[in-house]
Design an enzyme around this catalytic site. Structure first.
Site, PDB file in Angstrom:
ATOM      1  CG  HIS A 158      -0.393  -0.006   2.525  1.00  0.00           C
ATOM      2  ND1 HIS A 158       0.263   1.079   3.048  1.00  0.00           N
ATOM      3  CD2 HIS A 158      -0.330  -0.967   3.478  1.00  0.00           C
ATOM      4  CE1 HIS A 158       0.676   0.807   4.270  1.00  0.00           C
ATOM      5  NE2 HIS A 158       0.345  -0.443   4.553  1.00  0.00           N
ATOM      6  CG  HIS A 160       4.226  -1.288   2.189  1.00  0.00           C
ATOM      7  ND1 HIS A 160       2.978  -1.836   1.987  1.00  0.00           N
ATOM      8  CD2 HIS A 160       4.595  -1.653   3.442  1.00  0.00           C
ATOM      9  CE1 HIS A 160       2.623  -2.512   3.068  1.00  0.00           C
ATOM     10  NE2 HIS A 160       3.582  -2.416   3.964  1.00  0.00           N
ATOM     11  CB  CYS A 177       0.716  -7.987  19.102  1.00  0.00           C
ATOM     12  SG  CYS A 177      -0.134  -7.560  17.545  1.00  0.00           S
ATOM     13  CB  CYS A 235       3.548  -6.385  16.497  1.00  0.00           C
ATOM     14  SG  CYS A 235       2.474  -4.968  16.594  1.00  0.00           S
ATOM     15  CB  CYS A 261      -1.869  -4.732  19.567  1.00  0.00           C
ATOM     16  SG  CYS A 261      -0.565  -4.029  18.535  1.00  0.00           S
ATOM     17  CG  HIS A 320      -1.910  -4.507  14.575  1.00  0.00           C
ATOM     18  ND1 HIS A 320      -0.623  -4.662  15.039  1.00  0.00           N
ATOM     19  CD2 HIS A 320      -1.826  -4.480  13.227  1.00  0.00           C
ATOM     20  CE1 HIS A 320       0.204  -4.755  14.003  1.00  0.00           C
ATOM     21  NE2 HIS A 320      -0.492  -4.641  12.899  1.00  0.00           N
ATOM     22  CE  LYS A 336       0.903   1.969  10.546  1.00  0.00           C
ATOM     23  NZ  LYS A 336       1.304   0.647  10.955  1.00  0.00           N
ATOM     24  CE  LYS A 380       1.161  -5.342   5.609  1.00  0.00           C
ATOM     25  NZ  LYS A 380       2.341  -5.621   4.842  1.00  0.00           N
TER      26      LYS A 380
HETATM   27  O1  ME8 Z   1       7.268  -3.830   9.774  1.00  0.00           O
HETATM   28  N1  ME8 Z   1       2.808   5.342   6.765  1.00  0.00           N
HETATM   29  O2  ME8 Z   1       6.825  -4.675   7.685  1.00  0.00           O
HETATM   30  P1  ME8 Z   1       5.540  -3.841   7.228  1.00  0.00           P
HETATM   31  C1  ME8 Z   1       4.113   5.406   6.475  1.00  0.00           C
HETATM   32  N2  ME8 Z   1       8.461  -6.649   8.054  1.00  0.00           N
HETATM   33  N3  ME8 Z   1       4.872   4.327   6.285  1.00  0.00           N
HETATM   34  C2  ME8 Z   1       4.302   3.132   6.390  1.00  0.00           C
HETATM   35  C3  ME8 Z   1       2.930   2.986   6.682  1.00  0.00           C
HETATM   36  C4  ME8 Z   1       2.171   4.168   6.870  1.00  0.00           C
HETATM   37  N4  ME8 Z   1       0.878   4.161   7.127  1.00  0.00           N
HETATM   38  N5  ME8 Z   1       2.647   1.671   6.715  1.00  0.00           N
HETATM   39  C5  ME8 Z   1       3.788   1.012   6.435  1.00  0.00           C
HETATM   40  C6  ME8 Z   1       7.462  -4.625   8.879  1.00  0.00           C
HETATM   41  N6  ME8 Z   1       4.802   1.891   6.231  1.00  0.00           N
HETATM   42  C7  ME8 Z   1       8.598  -5.613   9.002  1.00  0.00           C
HETATM   43  C8  ME8 Z   1       9.912  -4.857   8.826  1.00  0.00           C
HETATM   44  S1  ME8 Z   1      12.565  -4.753   8.618  1.00  0.00           S
HETATM   45  C9  ME8 Z   1      13.845  -5.717   9.118  1.00  0.00           C
HETATM   46  C10 ME8 Z   1      11.140  -5.707   8.930  1.00  0.00           C
HETATM   47  C11 ME8 Z   1       6.188   1.555   5.895  1.00  0.00           C
HETATM   48  O3  ME8 Z   1       5.080  -4.486   5.979  1.00  0.00           O
HETATM   49  C12 ME8 Z   1       7.154   2.038   6.966  1.00  0.00           C
HETATM   50  O4  ME8 Z   1       8.451   2.077   6.426  1.00  0.00           O
HETATM   51  O5  ME8 Z   1       4.604  -3.689   8.338  1.00  0.00           O
HETATM   52  C13 ME8 Z   1       7.070   0.944   7.985  1.00  0.00           C
HETATM   53  O6  ME8 Z   1       8.179   0.936   8.878  1.00  0.00           O
HETATM   54  C14 ME8 Z   1       7.053  -0.268   7.080  1.00  0.00           C
HETATM   55  O7  ME8 Z   1       6.302   0.142   5.913  1.00  0.00           O
HETATM   56  C15 ME8 Z   1       6.393  -1.456   7.746  1.00  0.00           C
HETATM   57  O8  ME8 Z   1       6.150  -2.435   6.802  1.00  0.00           O
END
Ligand code: ME8
Length: 498
Positions: A17, A20, A125, A128, A144, A147, A295, A298
């Site tokens: 989304h 990302h 959680c 997370c 959480c 979430h 926030k 997904k």
């Molecule tokens: O946390 N606003 O993956 P994730 C801004 N797999 N940035 C956002 C966002 C939002 N609403 N939502 C997601 C994970 N992001 C782990 C990380 S790293 C070793 C493992 C971005 O799929 C932001 O960079 O939940 C956030 O830190 C990341 O996507 C989380 O992606």
């Protein structure tokens, strides 16, 4: 000089989304800018594919986990391509080269006595993949904080990493590097978590089977966050088909949002210190995109689909909006209305019209050749570079936009179409200066905007007869050669139906 920058690797438990896309565009803009400065760059992104969360999503989709990961990871990879991300590698934690190295790393910690066996009982959680204490949770109901859903009570025998023991070394690291975490408020937050006392972390899971087996106890898997964080190291070891750690380690900059600061700012450097590796040079924690104040995630379902934006307005429009709309480091709302407003008001009107008018007038009044002249505008490239050095992506873009605005004001003040009516030498010279100023400024804008809107920047540079000149020295004003051949490009940002 070498510069390595990473995004988090994204969970494949559902589709990419806009959040990302945000971090990936930010990483890409920084990577492109550092390349412009002549540095060697390693820009890394990818997908995080193990753990209970992903296993459950695969089950819900009625697919074996690996097949599910292949499909969703491919959608993330397609998004990076569609956004014109210039990442040097796209890592997947199910790459066998990664898995083997994660096992080696953990085995090495175990061998050196850095892990101990214990029982964990706590509130977990599963979205997370993190244990929480009651104080962390929203009460009543043990929800959480990320979430807003109830956590579960989990109790199992695991291998632990004695994080608490590393607190003094972490504090040393923070005190020696006041920019270790930016912005400052996040540094203070992380530092006070450390100073306030750390809990040891269980590094293995007895109940999660979709993961990398613990080498000395294969009935358990390695905690997904240990597996995931190690991507930043393993990618440099195998991603380019050769080990580039001598050049790019430690990582210059990890980008992320605030929800994963503790893992990156505390757990990750402690793991590295324990294993004898240099910790990263720095982290930048950006804000959250929200929609209607919530926030965007997904799990929440309130998403703007980045693919839809790209289909409608193009990758540059998406990239520009993401870097422009929300102040870098702050939370902010993103909406379709906001996107259309920026597209029309700033890309199509401010920038697109400037390029179109500048080139059209040179074609009309000077037969498409840049005349000799002096650029009359104030340069901004030094303040842009300073902002980018401070990882202020929206601030640098705002600096660039001050030049866009002053160029537009300049056209209105000079009125080249009036100057063009006269053969008086003074007027002719004034028109030459005005046209030179416009062409040269448009060119400088092309150079500076290249990290943000690469495809449009290339069109802009081609239109003023300076294709390929994207190196940073060329951001300075007055570097366009007289005689360069100008042509009016197709509209850079055509009008679209809402
Ligand atoms: O946390 N606003 O993956 P994730 C801004 N797999 N940035 C956002 C966002 C939002 N609403 N939502 C997601 C994970 N992001 C782990 C990380 S790293 C070793 C493992 C971005 O799929 C932001 O960079 O939940 C956030 O830190 C990341 O996507 C989380 O992606």
């Amino acid at each position: 000089m070498a510069f390595s920058v990473t995004t988090p690797i994204y969970y494949v438990n559902s589709d990419p989304h806009l959040g990302h896309a945000y971090t990936t565009v930010a990483g890409d803009a920084l990577a492109r800018h550092h390349r412009q400065r002549g540095e060697d760059v390693f820009f890394l992104t990818g997908t995080d594919e193990h753990g209970g969360n992903v296993a459950r999503a695969a089950e819900a989709a009625g697919m074996p986990p690996k097949q599910f990961c292949d499909e969703v990871s491919e959608r993330f990879r397609r998004l990076t391509t569609a956004m014109e991300s210039s990442n040097d590698f796209f890592i997947r934690t199910t790459d066998p080269e990664h898995e083997r190295r994660v096992q080696d790393f953990v085995q090495h910690l175990y061998h050196d006595g850095h892990l101990y066996e214990g029982t964990y009982a706590g509130l977990y959680c599963s979205s997370c993949e993190v244990f929480y204490t009651e104080g962390d949770l929203i009460q009543p109901g043990n929800l959480c904080p990320i979430h807003n859903r109830p956590v579960e009570w989990v109790e199992e025998k695991n291998w632990f990493f004695p994080l608490s023991k590393w607190a003094p070394k972490l504090l040393e690291l923070y005190d020696a590097n006041p920019d270790f975490v930016r912005p400052r408020a996040r540094y203070n937050e992380a530092r006070s978590m450390i100073a306030g006392g750390l809990e040891d972390v269980s590094f293995t899971r007895a109940t999660v089977s979709w993961g990398i087996p613990v080498p000395w106890e294969p009935s358990q898997t390695i905690y997904v966050w240990v597996d995931a964080l190690l991507n930043y190291r393993t990618a440099q070891e195998y991603g380019l088909g050769r080990d580039v750690t001598a050049e790019f380690w430690p990582t210059s900059l990890h980008l992320m949002a605030k929800d994963i600061l503790r893992l990156h700012g505390i757990v990750w450097p402690a793991m590295l210190l324990a294993a004898g590796y240099e910790p990263p040079r720095g982290l930048f924690v950006h804000g959250y995109f929200t929609t209607g104040g919530e926030k965007m995630s997904k799990t929440m379902g309130n998403v703007i689909d980045p693919f839809e934006v790209i289909d409608l307005l193009g990758a540059d429009a998406l990239r520009f909006y993401l870097m422009r709309e929300v102040q870098w480091g702050q939370d902010g709302d993103v909406t379709w209305e906001g996107l259309h407003r920026r597209y029309e008001g700033e890309l199509a009107n401010d920038l697109g019209n400037l390029v179109s008018r500048a080139t059209a007038m040179i074609v009309r009044y000077r037969e498409g050749r840049v005349p000799e002249g002096r650029n009359a505008l104030e340069p901004v490239h030094e303040s842009v570079a300073a902002r980018l050095d401070a990882v202020d992506l929206s601030g640098a873009l705002e600096e660039i936009w001050t030049l866009v605005r002053s160029a537009n004001r300049y056209v209105e003040e000079q009125q080249p179409w009036v100057l063009a009516r006269s053969d008086e030498p003074e007027q002719v010279r004034a028109l030459d200066d005005a046209l030179y100023t416009l062409a040269d400024t448009v060119r400088s804008l092309g150079v500076m905007l290249y990290p943000y809107i690469p495809a449009s920047a290339e069109k802009i540079l081609a239109a003023v007869g300076d294709p390929g000149a994207i190196t940073w020295e060329r951001a300075a004003l007055g570097t366009l050669a007289a005689g360069s051949e100008v042509r009016q490009p197709e509209p850079l940002f055509p009008r679209v139906e809402k």
